[in-house]
Each structure stands twice: as C-alpha cells, then as structure tokens.
Design a protein around this motif. Sequence first.
Motif, PDB file in Angstrom:
ATOM      1  N   GLY A  73      34.800  49.875  38.589  1.00 24.53           N
ATOM      2  CA  GLY A  73      34.711  50.484  37.320  1.00 24.53           C
ATOM      3  C   GLY A  73      36.272  50.754  36.778  1.00 24.53           C
ATOM      4  N   GLU A  74      37.245  50.586  37.724  1.00 17.30           N
ATOM      5  CA  GLU A  74      38.373  51.007  37.098  1.00 17.30           C
ATOM      6  C   GLU A  74      39.118  49.845  36.747  1.00 17.30           C
ATOM      7  OE1 GLU A  74      40.949  53.126  40.207  1.00 17.30           O
ATOM      8  OE2 GLU A  74      39.194  52.814  41.545  1.00 17.30           O
ATOM      9  N   TYR A  75      38.725  48.449  36.897  1.00 18.85           N
ATOM     10  CA  TYR A  75      39.480  47.338  36.568  1.00 18.85           C
ATOM     11  C   TYR A  75      38.532  46.613  35.628  1.00 18.85           C
ATOM     12  CZ  TYR A  75      43.230  49.013  39.519  1.00 18.85           C
ATOM     13  OH  TYR A  75      43.973  49.660  40.367  1.00 18.85           O
ATOM     14  N   ALA A  76      38.908  45.781  34.762  1.00 17.68           N
ATOM     15  CA  ALA A  76      38.273  44.959  34.142  1.00 17.68           C
ATOM     16  C   ALA A  76      37.686  43.787  34.847  1.00 17.68           C
ATOM     17  CB  ALA A  76      38.682  44.224  32.825  1.00 17.68           C
ATOM     18  N   PRO A  77      36.565  43.224  34.856  1.00 17.83           N
ATOM     19  CA  PRO A  77      36.285  42.275  35.836  1.00 17.83           C
ATOM     20  C   PRO A  77      36.847  41.048  35.856  1.00 17.83           C
ATOM     21  CG  PRO A  77      34.141  43.348  34.957  1.00 17.83           C
ATOM     22  CD  PRO A  77      35.263  43.773  34.222  1.00 17.83           C
ATOM     23  N   ASP A  78      37.099  40.567  34.712  1.00 18.53           N
ATOM     24  CA  ASP A  78      37.960  39.261  34.584  1.00 18.53           C
ATOM     25  C   ASP A  78      39.352  39.710  35.050  1.00 18.53           C
ATOM     26  OD1 ASP A  78      36.083  38.032  33.196  1.00 18.53           O
ATOM     27  OD2 ASP A  78      36.838  38.050  31.139  1.00 18.53           O
ATOM     28  N   VAL A  79      39.972  40.787  35.120  1.00 18.23           N
ATOM     29  CA  VAL A  79      41.484  41.146  35.764  1.00 18.23           C
ATOM     30  C   VAL A  79      41.154  41.053  37.235  1.00 18.23           C
ATOM     31  CG1 VAL A  79      43.177  42.840  36.133  1.00 18.23           C
ATOM     32  CG2 VAL A  79      42.082  42.466  33.619  1.00 18.23           C
ATOM     33  N   PHE A  81      39.091  39.401  39.165  1.00 18.84           N
ATOM     34  CA  PHE A  81      38.788  37.840  39.342  1.00 18.84           C
ATOM     35  C   PHE A  81      39.992  37.227  39.372  1.00 18.84           C
ATOM     36  CE2 PHE A  81      37.869  33.521  38.223  1.00 18.84           C
ATOM     37  CZ  PHE A  81      37.283  33.051  39.059  1.00 18.84           C
ATOM     38  N   ALA A  82      40.778  37.110  38.331  1.00 20.35           N
ATOM     39  CA  ALA A  82      42.124  36.466  38.062  1.00 20.35           C
ATOM     40  C   ALA A  82      43.113  36.918  39.137  1.00 20.35           C
ATOM     41  CB  ALA A  82      42.749  37.105  36.726  1.00 20.35           C
ATOM     42  N   THR A  83      43.165  38.135  39.529  1.00 14.22           N
ATOM     43  CA  THR A  83      44.030  38.581  40.539  1.00 14.22           C
ATOM     44  C   THR A  83      43.829  37.779  41.894  1.00 14.22           C
ATOM     45  OG1 THR A  83      44.404  40.593  39.412  1.00 14.22           O
ATOM     46  CG2 THR A  83      44.939  40.895  42.172  1.00 14.22           C
ATOM     47  N   VAL A  84      42.444  37.700  42.134  1.00 14.45           N
ATOM     48  CA  VAL A  84      42.131  36.987  43.315  1.00 14.45           C
ATOM     49  C   VAL A  84      42.241  35.699  43.498  1.00 14.45           C
ATOM     50  CG1 VAL A  84      39.951  36.400  44.734  1.00 14.45           C
ATOM     51  CG2 VAL A  84      40.295  38.641  43.947  1.00 14.45           C
ATOM     52  N   GLY A 220      45.103  37.365  33.962  1.00 17.98           N
ATOM     53  CA  GLY A 220      46.351  37.902  34.131  1.00 17.98           C
ATOM     54  C   GLY A 220      46.357  38.469  35.709  1.00 17.98           C
ATOM     55  N   PHE A 221      47.398  38.552  36.382  1.00 17.31           N
ATOM     56  CA  PHE A 221      47.631  39.237  37.573  1.00 17.31           C
ATOM     57  C   PHE A 221      47.979  40.554  37.707  1.00 17.31           C
ATOM     58  CE2 PHE A 221      49.931  39.802  41.537  1.00 17.31           C
ATOM     59  CZ  PHE A 221      49.110  39.334  42.769  1.00 17.31           C
ATOM     60  N   LEU A 225      46.577  46.432  41.343  1.00 21.72           N
ATOM     61  CA  LEU A 225      45.319  46.068  41.905  1.00 21.72           C
ATOM     62  C   LEU A 225      45.288  45.250  43.074  1.00 21.72           C
ATOM     63  CD1 LEU A 225      42.236  45.868  41.629  1.00 21.72           C
ATOM     64  CD2 LEU A 225      42.537  43.993  39.860  1.00 21.72           C
ATOM     65  N   PHE A 226      46.057  44.444  43.059  1.00 19.96           N
ATOM     66  CA  PHE A 226      46.277  43.454  44.176  1.00 19.96           C
ATOM     67  C   PHE A 226      46.876  44.202  45.402  1.00 19.96           C
ATOM     68  CE2 PHE A 226      48.773  40.754  47.248  1.00 19.96           C
ATOM     69  CZ  PHE A 226      47.996  39.769  47.539  1.00 19.96           C
ATOM     70  N   ARG A 227      47.634  45.024  45.203  1.00 22.66           N
ATOM     71  CA  ARG A 227      48.175  45.886  46.629  1.00 22.66           C
ATOM     72  C   ARG A 227      47.058  46.600  47.073  1.00 22.66           C
ATOM     73  NH1 ARG A 227      52.805  46.003  43.250  1.00 22.66           N
ATOM     74  NH2 ARG A 227      52.184  47.987  42.360  1.00 22.66           N
ATOM     75  N   ARG A 228      46.072  47.247  46.471  1.00 21.40           N
ATOM     76  CA  ARG A 228      44.955  48.101  46.750  1.00 21.40           C
ATOM     77  C   ARG A 228      43.830  47.226  47.200  1.00 21.40           C
ATOM     78  NH1 ARG A 228      42.476  51.943  42.403  1.00 21.40           N
ATOM     79  NH2 ARG A 228      41.099  52.293  44.324  1.00 21.40           N
TER      80      ARG A 228
END
Length: 491
Positions: A73-79, A81-84, A220-221, A225-228
């Motif tokens: 719940g900390e990040y928007a689901p689309d964000v 997904f986009a990061t992955v 968007g990336f 979030l990616f580091r975590r």
Amino acid sequence: MNPLKRLASQTAVYGLSSIIGRFLNYLLVPLYTYTFAPADYGVVAEFYAYMGFFAVLLVFGLETGFFRFRAGGEYAPDVVFATVLRFLVLMNAAFLLAAYLLQQPLADLLRHAANPQYIWWTAAIIAMDSIGAAAFARLRAEEKALQFAGIKLIEIGANIGLNLFFIVLCRQSFEADPHSLLGQFWDPEIGIGYVFLANLAASALKLLLLTPQFRAGLAGFDGALFRRMIRYSLPMVVIGLAGVINEMLDRAALKYLLPGDDATNMAQLGIYSASYKLSMLMTLFIQAFRYAGEPFFFSYAKEQDAKRVYALVLTWFVIFCVFIFLLVTLYLDVFQYFVGADYREGLQVVPILLLANLLLGIYVNLSIWYKLTDRTLLGAGVALIGALITIVALWFLIPLYGYEGAAWAHLLCYAAMVLISYLLGRHFYPVPYDLLRVIGYILLGLGLYVGHQELIAQLDWNRWLIATLLMVSFLLVVLMLDGRRLRRALV
C-alpha cells in the motif's frame, strides 16, 4: 467470498488452464518419442534444463517482490509494475545481445558446435518469457485468472500447432516430395531444432497478447522503490536458482556424469526425461497452486484466522497430491503409452519422482514463513542447502545407479528442505499444521502403492480392477476422515 473458496476457485482456473495446456503438451511427448531417437530428445531435455536456470535468473525474483510491495500500500500498483517491467526489459535485452554475439563459443563449450543456433533460439525464448512474467504477475495480482489462463492456453495451442505443422505435416510432405509446398518447410538438418522454433514463435505470440498489460509500464521508474524491491527480491533469485538446481540439474548433468560416451549418455538422458514427463501431473497441480497461492497468502496474512486457514490448505493440498500419486502409479501401465517403446525402460523412476514432487509441494506451502516475515535470506539458505544436497547426491548416485540415482537425489533434497523449513517456520511463523493427517495421508498413499504391487504379484486379478479398488478405498478414507471438515470450511 470464503477464503478457502476463493483460493480453490483461483487454483481451479489456473489449474484448468495448466492441466489442459500441459495435457495438450503431453501429446507432444509421444510425438517426440515416437519420431526422434532418445539421443535427439535428450538435446531438448538438456536445453530446457538450461532454460530453467536462466528463466529464474532473468526475472530476478521480482514476481514475488511485485506482490510484496503492491500489497503493502505504500506505492501505486502501476508504479510498482512499471519499475519491475522497465528493469526486466533492460536486463533481458542485454542478455539477448550477449547470447547472439557468443553463440558459437557457447555451443562449442556445450558440445553442440554444429548447432550454435540453439543458443540464440533458446536465449530469445528465455528473454520473451522473462518479460512476459511481469505481465502475468500483474494479472495474478488483479485476480484476472481467466485472462491469465486464456493467454497461457493460446500460447500452448500455438506451440502444439507449430510442432504438428513442422514435425508431422512438413516432415511427411518432405519424405513424399521434397519439392512440395509443405515439404520445403522441412529441413532435415534442423530436425529436433523445430521444437525450439515452435516454442520461439509461441513465446512471441504470447508477448503480443500481453501488450495491453505493458501500458501500465508508462507509469515511470521509481528508484527508491527499486532499491527496496531488489533487496527483498534478490534472495528470491538464490531460492529460485536453488530450486532449478533441485528440479533440473539432473538433466543438465546426466550427459557429464554417466559413464558412457556422449551418444549413449544423451540417449539415457532422453529416456529419463521422457519418464520424468509422466510425473508432470503432480507438477501441474503444484504450479497451479503456486499461481493462486502466492498472492492469496500475502493478501490474507492480516486476517485473524490466517494461520488456521494456512494449516487447512496444507492438509487438503496433501490429499490432492496423494490422489495424483496413486492415479499415476496405480495406472502406470496406461500412462506408459505416452512415450515410445524405446523409452519405457525408465518407468521405474516415476513413483520416486512423484513422491519427490509431493514433498516439493509441501515445501511450497511451508515457505510462507520467510515470505510473510521478510526473512528471504533465511529462505535462500534453506534452498541452498537443498541445492547442495542435490549436487552431492547427483555426483555420487548417478555414476553408481544411472538416471535412477538422479530420481533419488530429488527425493533426498526435498525431504531435507521440508524438514528444515518446517522447523524454521515453527520458530518464525508458527502455523498449527495437522502433522498427523499430513503424514498419515502420505503413508496411506505409499501403503496402497506397495499393496498394489503385492496384489498384482500374488493374485490373478485384472490390474485395472485392483487399481480402481485401491483408489476407491483412498477416497472413502478421505470422505470419512475429512469430508465433513471440508464442507464446514467451505461454507
């Protein structure tokens, strides 16, 4: 909806697509084993084992990371997904380029110097499947099981259709008239390579069908979030690679550990791989359960009765797995016709592999302790212990017992992982599993299997009649012991 009903319905949809799809793929096993020599089929088994390793490596554990951070719940689901997605596209493009440039040296190293194209074709399949894994994870998270299943079935249907087109229609047309329209699509020099080409085209079609899911990648990336996510997910790569070692290293290693020459060893690999396919019915159910179970375990973890529900899930999972074990082993004289006569000498490994896969499924259930408590490093440790057991067992058992030693290595590995994971789970995330029922049903299945062998040896009865009586006996025991509990749980 009742949580067990939801999990059962999701598993049923995933399972239906997997079972139908894999059953249709089963039809390719007779095609291959009745058409190609064991040594040729061994080439397919070897390269698909390599694909298993890279399929895990090039997803980077981000499927599980996606579920974890999307549910947080900390990040928007689309964000999320986009990061992955963006990371997977970048890394798989680099992998594909490296495979193209190094295909001949790699083919020389793997003793397939005459067919460097196998390297490039395999790499392209892996890259497309790895990118597609992100889109499939999004469908699973959104509980779009029907869409997930539909795309999977289309991919499998395309793969089967292309195999039949090349290996049956085009090959037969070539043999009748090499200059005919269909005959010109068959090149004897490619031969078994058409298996890879069919898979390659089917993977490309799947990626095309998943295109609507990729639009969310425009969100968007997010670097933080990616580091975590990567810190959480990388241990899952270790777990995944260890899992592939446990599941597939035998087929990659047989060529090198068996005492014969390359041609003889490849034939033995082909025989073992065909017999391994007969244990796939258990694997199908486990895979369907994984698709539905992983997002379910995360989404239900905050409920007060979560642990009680997880315990019930394991009990019923084991009941279904024992049923599958009995179905295949008691009717093995029927299932044997899925492979050509030259491959049937390996059937003695099927019960061992089925039991090993049953234990693997139990481990999948038990592994929630490290996923739900973010102790993925400890989970990686368990997987590495299993991989070490596999490597040592293969090293010692294959030279002594041939491919039967590879089957026993599977069983030893998964038994150890179940025990270790259960003990760690009791400490970090204790779930009140009903051990008496779980172990009792496994012993019941083994007892019925052994009894089947003894009855066939001592009584002049029809084999199918004995098998059916034993299957009915198992179902009656389940009905008497757990039928009422299941009805109450699903209300």
